[in-house]
Design a protein around this motif. Structure first.
Motif, PDB file in Angstrom:
ATOM      1  N   ARG A 139      17.364  26.309 -31.244  1.00 48.71           N
ATOM      2  CA  ARG A 139      18.105  27.528 -30.953  1.00 48.71           C
ATOM      3  C   ARG A 139      17.416  29.116 -30.998  1.00 48.71           C
ATOM      4  N   GLN A 170      15.392  29.544 -27.914  1.00 52.00           N
ATOM      5  CA  GLN A 170      15.865  29.909 -26.885  1.00 52.00           C
ATOM      6  C   GLN A 170      16.257  31.430 -27.085  1.00 52.00           C
ATOM      7  N   HIS A 171      16.742  31.944 -28.301  1.00 55.86           N
ATOM      8  CA  HIS A 171      17.040  33.216 -28.535  1.00 55.86           C
ATOM      9  C   HIS A 171      15.585  34.036 -28.173  1.00 55.86           C
ATOM     10  N   THR A 231      24.370  34.514 -27.426  1.00 64.73           N
ATOM     11  CA  THR A 231      24.568  33.233 -27.520  1.00 64.73           C
ATOM     12  C   THR A 231      23.958  32.416 -26.379  1.00 64.73           C
ATOM     13  N   THR A 232      23.159  31.333 -26.893  1.00 68.58           N
ATOM     14  CA  THR A 232      22.596  30.354 -25.890  1.00 68.58           C
ATOM     15  C   THR A 232      23.301  29.097 -25.811  1.00 68.58           C
TER      16      THR A 232
END
Length: 77
Positions: free
Chosen positions: A47, A50-51, A72-73
């Protein structure tokens, strides 16, 4: 100067072409947004990474033209 939601969406899509991006103006001031970014290319990435990809897409605008982003991913279902 505040950023338009469309500009945020365009920057993310240019950097992450497979992304589905939803932008919400949280305060109505063009300064505080929420972004939901869904992309298959996030598969296998933690995560945090991803961010980071989203923040990299926005570059120096974060903290400047774009004051706050609730992010939010996710992977596609």
């Amino acid at each position: 100067m505040p950023m338009a939601a469309e500009e945020i969406e365009d920057l993310i899509r240019k950097a992450i072409p497979d992304a589905v991006v939803e932008i919400t103006d949280l305060a109505g001031d063009g300064d505080h947004y929420a972004a939901r970014v869904v992309a298959e290319s996030f598969r296998g990435l933690p995560r945090v990474r991803q961010h980071q990809r989203v923040y990299e897409a926005l570059g120096s605008r974060m903290g400047g033209a774009l004051h706050a982003l609730q992010l939010t991913t996710a992977l596609p279902e």
